[in-house]
Design a protein around this motif. Sequence first.
Motif, mmCIF file in Angstrom:
data_model
loop_
_atom_site.group_PDB
_atom_site.id
_atom_site.type_symbol
_atom_site.label_atom_id
_atom_site.label_comp_id
_atom_site.label_asym_id
_atom_site.label_seq_id
_atom_site.Cartn_x
_atom_site.Cartn_y
_atom_site.Cartn_z
ATOM 1 N N LYS A 33 12.149 -4.620 3.221
ATOM 2 C CA LYS A 33 10.725 -4.305 3.304
ATOM 3 C C LYS A 33 10.500 -3.103 4.214
ATOM 4 N N GLU A 34 11.215 -3.086 5.334
ATOM 5 C CA GLU A 34 11.070 -1.960 6.270
ATOM 6 C C GLU A 34 11.509 -0.641 5.623
ATOM 7 N N SER A 35 12.510 -0.718 4.764
ATOM 8 C CA SER A 35 13.015 0.509 4.148
ATOM 9 C C SER A 35 12.432 0.735 2.748
ATOM 10 N N GLY A 36 11.467 -0.109 2.377
ATOM 11 C CA GLY A 36 10.762 0.081 1.118
ATOM 12 C C GLY A 36 11.541 -0.288 -0.112
ATOM 13 N N LYS A 37 12.544 -1.188 0.050
ATOM 14 C CA LYS A 37 13.373 -1.596 -1.089
ATOM 15 C C LYS A 37 13.151 -3.082 -1.375
#
Length: 211
Positions: A204-208
């Motif tokens: 989630k933090e890396s947008g995946k």
Amino acid sequence: MKIKFCGIRRPEDVAYMNEFRPDYVGFVFAGTKRRVTPEKAAALARLLDAGIRKVGVFVDEPPENIARAVKLAGLNVVQLHGSETAQGIERLRTLLPEAEIWKAVRVENSGSIPHALGLGADLLLLDSFSVTEQGGTGKTADLNLIRKANLSSPFFLAGGLNSGNIGPIVREFSPYGVDISSGIETGGVKDRRKIEQIMRILRKESGKAVG
């Protein structure tokens, strides 16, 4: 952001790694509680997805012994957790020209990180300091000292990372990668539920998406 799960020592652990696919997994060749032999690491590595890079964790081991373990287990990265010198790291480069060399820093004081930067490793891994253990303590690293170091080069962050604290920490420090061991364990063994929680937070933090 890269994800490394360390302390892999059972076929079940490898199955979790193949399911959730971190970027790196670590085999520990020092200490007692997570230690594996090079032969055991080689057997586990054969079960591991080929796309996951393999890291060997060593503490003050002679370079020739490290080279033997790297070749036997097919390791991609050497992670040094002891009092290794620049000369020792240079010797490793001669023996293992294809391997990356990481230097773990047990961040004790303001001089810890600058000293490690001068050793010639490819990358630093910033960990917590303990008088009795070289790593894997579950203790959070000294984040104030890491802030003050104001590192401009990529680094891994380790030390007491778990699902309860990893989100805010990676948002603040934007590390190149994170290294987690005790934070994905219950009763001293890897816990699938905790691995899934960590992966969801980090993806989630890396947008995946996880999957």
